[in-house]
Write an enzyme that holds these catalytic residues in place. Structure first.
Site, short mmCIF file in Angstrom:
data_model
loop_
_atom_site.label_atom_id
_atom_site.label_comp_id
_atom_site.label_asym_id
_atom_site.label_seq_id
_atom_site.Cartn_x
_atom_site.Cartn_y
_atom_site.Cartn_z
N LYS A 56 -8.65 14.31 3.68
CA LYS A 56 -7.86 13.09 3.77
C LYS A 56 -6.97 13.25 4.99
O LYS A 56 -6.91 14.34 5.56
CB LYS A 56 -7.02 12.87 2.50
CG LYS A 56 -6.26 14.12 2.05
CD LYS A 56 -5.51 13.93 0.74
CE LYS A 56 -6.41 13.94 -0.48
NZ LYS A 56 -6.48 12.67 -1.17
N ARG A 57 -6.27 12.19 5.43
CA ARG A 57 -5.36 12.36 6.55
C ARG A 57 -4.36 13.49 6.23
O ARG A 57 -3.98 13.68 5.07
CB ARG A 57 -4.62 11.04 6.82
CG ARG A 57 -5.49 9.95 7.46
CD ARG A 57 -6.01 10.36 8.83
NE ARG A 57 -4.93 10.49 9.77
CZ ARG A 57 -4.62 9.59 10.71
NH1 ARG A 57 -5.34 8.48 10.84
NH2 ARG A 57 -3.61 9.79 11.54
N LYS B 196 -14.28 8.52 -4.90
CA LYS B 196 -15.57 8.89 -4.29
C LYS B 196 -16.06 10.21 -4.87
O LYS B 196 -17.24 10.37 -5.19
CB LYS B 196 -15.42 9.02 -2.76
CG LYS B 196 -14.98 7.75 -2.05
CD LYS B 196 -14.62 8.03 -0.59
CE LYS B 196 -13.84 6.89 0.02
NZ LYS B 196 -13.21 7.25 1.32
N LYS C 123 0.75 14.48 1.08
CA LYS C 123 -0.54 14.80 0.48
C LYS C 123 -0.66 16.29 0.15
O LYS C 123 -1.60 16.73 -0.50
CB LYS C 123 -1.67 14.33 1.39
CG LYS C 123 -1.78 12.81 1.49
CD LYS C 123 -2.84 12.39 2.51
CE LYS C 123 -2.92 10.88 2.72
NZ LYS C 123 -3.79 10.21 1.71
N HIS D 274 0.79 -1.23 0.00
CA HIS D 274 0.00 0.00 0.00
C HIS D 274 0.82 1.28 0.00
O HIS D 274 0.24 2.37 -0.03
CB HIS D 274 -0.95 0.03 1.20
CG HIS D 274 -2.12 -0.89 1.07
ND1 HIS D 274 -3.28 -0.53 0.44
CD2 HIS D 274 -2.29 -2.17 1.47
CE1 HIS D 274 -4.13 -1.55 0.48
NE2 HIS D 274 -3.55 -2.56 1.09
N THR E 163 -8.40 6.58 -2.68
CA THR E 163 -9.77 6.14 -2.96
C THR E 163 -10.72 7.33 -2.81
O THR E 163 -11.80 7.32 -3.38
CB THR E 163 -10.21 5.00 -2.03
OG1 THR E 163 -9.91 5.40 -0.68
CG2 THR E 163 -9.49 3.71 -2.37
C1 LIG Z 1 -11.94 7.43 1.58
C2 LIG Z 1 -11.46 7.92 2.90
C3 LIG Z 1 -10.10 8.12 3.12
C4 LIG Z 1 -9.06 7.93 2.04
O1 LIG Z 1 -8.93 9.15 1.36
P1 LIG Z 1 -7.67 9.44 0.39
O2 LIG Z 1 -8.01 10.75 -0.22
O3 LIG Z 1 -7.64 8.34 -0.61
O4 LIG Z 1 -6.47 9.49 1.26
C5 LIG Z 1 -9.69 8.60 4.36
N1 LIG Z 1 -10.59 8.84 5.33
C6 LIG Z 1 -11.91 8.66 5.15
C7 LIG Z 1 -12.85 8.97 6.27
C8 LIG Z 1 -12.39 8.19 3.93
O5 LIG Z 1 -13.71 8.00 3.78
#
Ligand SMILES: *Cc1c(COP(=O)(O)O)cnc(C)c1O
Length: 809
Positions: A535-536, A647, A541, A344, A643
């Site tokens: 995102k985190r 979304k 990032k 990952h 991911t």
């Molecule tokens: C989908 C999701 C992530 C992953 O987001 P990335 O932009 O791919 O890092 C992290 N936290 C939550 C709550 C999510 O739903």
């Protein structure tokens, strides 16, 4: 003609439709009332909304139980009088925050897809008593609060004390004539809690089994030197701490012993469970003395979600060799055929490298087994590359040095028959960098499985308005075959459809604005562009790149207040690991920029900066359907897949992003001209590394960049504490591993193109429709179908398990 339904009514109707799916409405009401009375011990006079939530959850659970039992055996309209506000009850359910970011969330999407595709699959994990912390913002800083998610109980889980299993730690190893013995261990019990995982409209209900640590009743009492009974009972906590709390790091390895205990705990309990199930099946040969494990890999596949369960490899070897007396070579063949590993990340600070000394103490037999695996592996490499000593060093599972360490990724590659990355670009990088030598040795092992998301949660459930708009045009089949979204392509010029899609987005934005105002007392302009970066929080990032853009927009408005600007609401959200100093400073910077920008009368509502507190799945489900612009701006080569990007695409936001992770395939599917792609490619980043990245060069020749950086360092955004962000600026100027300044100019120019298109609402929505129509590849159903066929050797099935005959009371 009936009055068109509002979005909230549509949502309710969908929910009531869901309720009606539970059977006859009178029966549902009866079951609901029975649970309120007998399970919650309440009547309507004293019941709280939480009681109603639990009564409803138990009613739904009862509905699943028949299907759940039947599935396991198999492996071997509207009634407003019910008077429930389902949306209000939904809000009472706690998030099961049992993961950190994308990785755990991916596993949840996979469970949904495996059940929907009729695969006999189990999801295993730890039932953390405290999941990912709740984030509070106090004076602009992150403060962590314990996530006591089980406080009111969890209606979805069923404890299974009868399947409790022992897990051993510490002790010593004895080599005897009749095999190896692991003796004088400390035992902790693993108590399983099962949660049903329903497939979509196929009557299949799979199991997610989470383990909770329980001290044995004789814990510390069998020790003759411990005479203190009270002390011994209090010490039970030591054992039970194993499943107490989730380690909150995302993409970062912290070598704590308790974390290693967690990893072995879930692996040891899960493997016993799998082997028990195999032995009780008709394939275990039913030999009263010896099980035949020859067929084990035909019946069992273990997919390792990152290296966290890497101990599965030595543990399966230990069980086969030490316990089941299978000879080493046979056991190794079985282990390799059974296990597969998903990588990952390639970030070095995220790779698990456990000190040998920790293993010596906690898992002495596993250490011996790892040494034996490594010895055979290195002998093999040495025979193929005689004299290449450096290669042996590079490929060893054991890293020599001041602190000898075990490289868990190397162990996983050696012990698996398949290794995959999670997006095409990432799978290529894996072969050329972290596992280069291993790829040269066994190229056929390496695969790609581009991540996906479940369209049931991430479209139907979270965005019913958009789902309905699509259903009206192409029917419902796309929900289990997302490639059918392609049928929307001919509608990109359909005026009515463009209007409908734009209207749903506007409704979602209004609803989210109302939510922000009610819950956080912040007022935003719902006709502004919703620019969302959630995102985190992590340097790679590049939330800092977004900050620099916001400051640039602010300075432009201040310089020329009379000019027309496209109004934007920039929302940034995400948790920082509690020990990650720079991430916490980034949050403080975002809130500080907000304090200045949001209160500047010259700016008005043309620019707002909102930090979205406590970003988690339930908040993602609200903000993503309301987003216009999705920020996916990691340095090329650092985000394995992402991911979140998928979304947003599925929910009608346009992407501004780098050629990184799955963004590359999103651009390929939709056409690069339908995303806002900018910045360095992986090759450019590599070339810049060879030349030497010098942040100063960009700072010196880009005046707007210089102005923004100077403002941060001079305390313009932190007047009470001018030095507040000196570590941020020092990092950006002198040791920025992620080259923020190198992409600044391209990013700001690309954002100007975003503004330009946003001025043309119809042109914008046409691109949105193109994106939605081309997002079909990113269904986790597609991902899981590939895992099933290319790694696990099974075929998805659309067979409907017959519905159960419910016993009547
Ligand atoms: C989908 C999701 C992530 C992953 O987001 P990335 O932009 O791919 O890092 C992290 N936290 C939550 C709550 C999510 O739903």
């Amino acid at each position: 003609m009936a009055k068109p339904l509002t979005d909230s009514e549509k949502r309710k109707q969908i929910s009531v439709r869901g309720l009606a799916g539970l059977g006859d409405v009178a029966e549902v009401r009866k079951s609901f009332n029975r649970h309120l009375h007998f399970t919650l011990v309440k009547d309507r006079n004293v019941a709280t909304p939480r009681d109603y939530f639990f009564a409803l959850a138990h009613t739904v659970r009862d509905h699943l139980v028949g299907r759940w039992i039947r599935t396991q055996q198999h492996y071997y309209e509207r009634d407003p009088k019910l008077g429930l506000d389902l949306e209000e009850l939904e809000e009472i359910e706690e998030d099961a925050g049992l993961g950190n970011g994308g990785l755990g969330r991916l596993a949840a999407c996979f469970l949904d897809s495996m059940a929907t595709l009729g695969l006999a699959a189990y999801g295993y994990g730890i039932r953390y008593e405290f999941g990912i912390f709740n984030q509070k913002i106090v004076n602009g800083w992150q403060v962590e609060e314990a996530d006591d998610w089980l406080r009111y109980g969890n209606p979805w889980e069923k404890a299974r004390p009868e399947y409790m299993l022992p897990v051993h730690f510490y002790g010593r190893v004895e080599h005897t004539p009749d095999g190896v013995k692991w003796l004088d261990t400390q035992v902790v019990l693993a108590m399983p809690y099962d949660t049903p995982v329903p497939g979509y409209k196929n009557n299949t209900v799979n199991t997610m089994r989470l383990w909770s640590a329980k001290a044995p009743n004789d814990f510390k009492l069998q020790d003759f030197n411990v005479g203190d009974y009270i002390e011994a009972v209090l010490d039970r906590n030591l054992a039970e701490n194993i499943s107490r709390v989730l380690y909150p790091n995302d993409n970062f390895f912290e070598g704590k012993e308790l974390r290693l205990k967690q990893e072995y705990f879930v692996v040891a309990a899960t493997l016993q469970d799998i082997i028990r199930r195999f032995k009780s099946s008709k394939f275990g040969c039913r030999d009263p003395v010896r099980t035949c494990f020859e067929t084990f890999p035909d019946k069992v596949a273990i997919q390792l979600n990152d290296t966290h369960p890497a101990l599965s490899i030595p543990e399966l070897m230990r069980i086969l060799v030490d316990v089941e007396k299978v000879d080493w070579d046979k056991a190794w063949e079985i282990t390799k055929k059974t296990c597969a590993y998903t990588n990952h990340t390639v970030l070095p600070e995220a790779l698990e490298r456990w000190p040998v000394s920790m293993f010596e103490k906690l898992l002495p037999r596993h250490l011996e087994i790892i040494y034996a695996i490594n010895q055979r592996h290195l002998d093999h490499v040495a025979a193929l590359f005689p004299g290449d000593v450096d290669r042996l060093r590079r490929m060893s599972v054991i890293e020599e040095g001041d602190c000898k360490r075990i490289n868990m990724a190397h162990l996983c590659v050696i012990g698996s028959h398949a290794v995959n990355g999670v997006a095409r670009i990432h799978s290529e990088i894996v072969k050329q960098s972290v596992f280069k030598d291993f790829y040269e040795l066994e190229p056929e092992k390496f695969q790609n499985k581009t991540n996906g998301i479940t369209p049931r949660r991430w479209l139907l459930l979270c965005n019913p308005g958009l789902a309905d708009t699509i259903v009206e045009k192409i029917g419902e089949e796309f929900l289990t075959d997302l490639s059918q979204l392609k049928k929307l392509l001919p509608l990109v010029n359909d005026e009515a459809f463009i209007r409908d899609v734009a209207k749903v987005k506007q409704e979602n934005k209004l609803k989210f604005s109302a939510f922000l105002e009610k819950e956080y007392k912040v007022k935003i302009n719902p006709s502004s562009m919703f620019d969302v970066h959630v995102k985190r929080i992590h340097e790679y990032k590049r939330q800092l790149l977004n900050c620099l853009h916001v400051i640039t927009l602010y300075n432009r408005i201040k310089r020329d207040p009379a000019k027309a600007f496209v109004p934007r609401t920039v929302m940034i959200g995400g948790k920082a690991a509690p020990g990650y100093h720079m991430a916490k400073l980034i949050i403080k910077l975002v809130t500080s920029i907000g304090d200045v920008v949001n209160h500047d009368p010259v700016v008005g509502d043309r620019l707002k900066v909102i930090f979205l507190e406590n970003y988690r799945v339930s908040l993602a489900e609200k903000v993503i359907p309301a987003a216009d612009l999705s920020q996916q701006i990691s340095t090329a080569g650092t985000e394995a897949s992402g991911t979140g990007n998928m979304k947003f695409m599925l929910n009608g936001a346009l992407t501004i992003g780098t050629m990184d992770g799955a963004n590359v395939e999103m651009a390929e599917e939709a056409g690069a001209e339908n995303l806002f792609i900018f910045g360095l490619r992986v090759e450019d980043v590599e070339a810049l590394d060879r030349k030497g990245y010098n942040a100063r060069e960009y700072y010196d020749c880009l005046p707007e960049l210089k102005q923004a950086v100077d403002q941060i360092s001079s305390g313009f955004f932190s007047p009470k504490e001018p030095d507040c962000f000196k570590d941020v600026v020092n990092m950006l100027m002198h040791h920025d591993r992620f080259k923020v300044f190198a992409d600044y100019e391209a990013y700001v120019q690309c954002q100007a193109q975003v503004d330009q298109l946003y001025r043309n609402p119809k042109g914008w929505t046409k691109k949105v429709i193109r994106n939605i129509a081309c997002s079909g590849k990113f269904s986790s159903d597609r991902t899981i179908t590939e895992y099933a066929r290319e790694i696990w050797g099974v075929e998805p099935s659309d067979l409907q398990i017959p519905p159960p005959n419910i016993p009547r009371d």
